[in-house]
Design a protein around this motif. Structure first.
Motif, PDB file in Angstrom:
ATOM      1  N   LEU A  80       0.665  -1.382  -0.044  1.00 54.95           N
ATOM      2  CA  LEU A  80      -0.016  -0.155   0.033  1.00 54.95           C
ATOM      3  C   LEU A  80       0.864   1.177  -0.002  1.00 54.95           C
ATOM      4  O   LEU A  80       0.509   2.010  -0.903  1.00 54.95           O
ATOM      5  CB  LEU A  80      -0.852  -0.016   1.229  1.00 54.95           C
ATOM      6  N   ILE A  81       1.850   1.198   0.856  1.00 58.57           N
ATOM      7  CA  ILE A  81       2.753   2.344   0.992  1.00 58.57           C
ATOM      8  C   ILE A  81       3.564   2.668  -0.375  1.00 58.57           C
ATOM      9  O   ILE A  81       3.646   3.603  -0.716  1.00 58.57           O
ATOM     10  CB  ILE A  81       3.741   2.469   1.871  1.00 58.57           C
ATOM     11  N   ASN A  82       4.006   1.599  -0.886  1.00 58.62           N
ATOM     12  CA  ASN A  82       5.172   1.625  -1.915  1.00 58.62           C
ATOM     13  C   ASN A  82       4.518   1.538  -3.198  1.00 58.62           C
ATOM     14  O   ASN A  82       5.143   1.416  -4.229  1.00 58.62           O
ATOM     15  CB  ASN A  82       6.429   0.785  -1.688  1.00 58.62           C
ATOM     16  N   GLY A  83       3.104   1.422  -3.582  1.00 55.54           N
ATOM     17  CA  GLY A  83       2.370   0.955  -4.781  1.00 55.54           C
ATOM     18  C   GLY A  83       2.920  -0.038  -5.250  1.00 55.54           C
ATOM     19  O   GLY A  83       3.117  -0.159  -6.672  1.00 55.54           O
ATOM     20  N   LYS A  84       2.745  -1.261  -4.455  1.00 53.88           N
ATOM     21  CA  LYS A  84       3.204  -2.845  -5.192  1.00 53.88           C
ATOM     22  C   LYS A  84       2.207  -3.472  -5.528  1.00 53.88           C
ATOM     23  O   LYS A  84       1.027  -3.298  -4.736  1.00 53.88           O
ATOM     24  CB  LYS A  84       4.190  -3.191  -4.251  1.00 53.88           C
TER      25      LYS A  84
END
Length: 90
Positions: A80-84
């Motif tokens: 969620l935080i790193n757009g994976k």
């Protein structure tokens, strides 16, 4: 040598991949969740069961359930935080 036991997974997981909106999948890094991890999230976070009750549902010890749940939460936060992309594996 640790004992390998068959864990109970009762969730019906139809989706195998989740990705950020409007992103080309080939350009994204992946995070892979096991079905054990997804089941732990379902029991603890979606159903709101206590760890002890969730561990009994999965037929694992409470410390093992805690480790599975922590691993799943860390992977989901990373995605969620790193757009994976989050992929579900067997």
């Amino acid at each position: 040598m640790p004992r390998r036991r068959r864990r109970r997974i009762r969730g019906n997981f139809r989706h195998l991949c989740f990705k950020p909106c409007a992103q080309v999948n080939t350009l994204l890094d992946n995070v892979t969740l096991t079905k054990d991890e997804l089941e732990a999230i379902r029991l603890a976070d979606l159903k709101g069961l206590y760890h002890e009750d969730s561990a009994n549902e999965m037929d694992v010890s409470r410390p093992t359930f805690g480790r599975i749940l922590n691993s799943a939460r860390q992977k989901i936060a990373d995605a969620l935080i790193n757009g994976k992309t989050i992929e579900i594996s067997d």
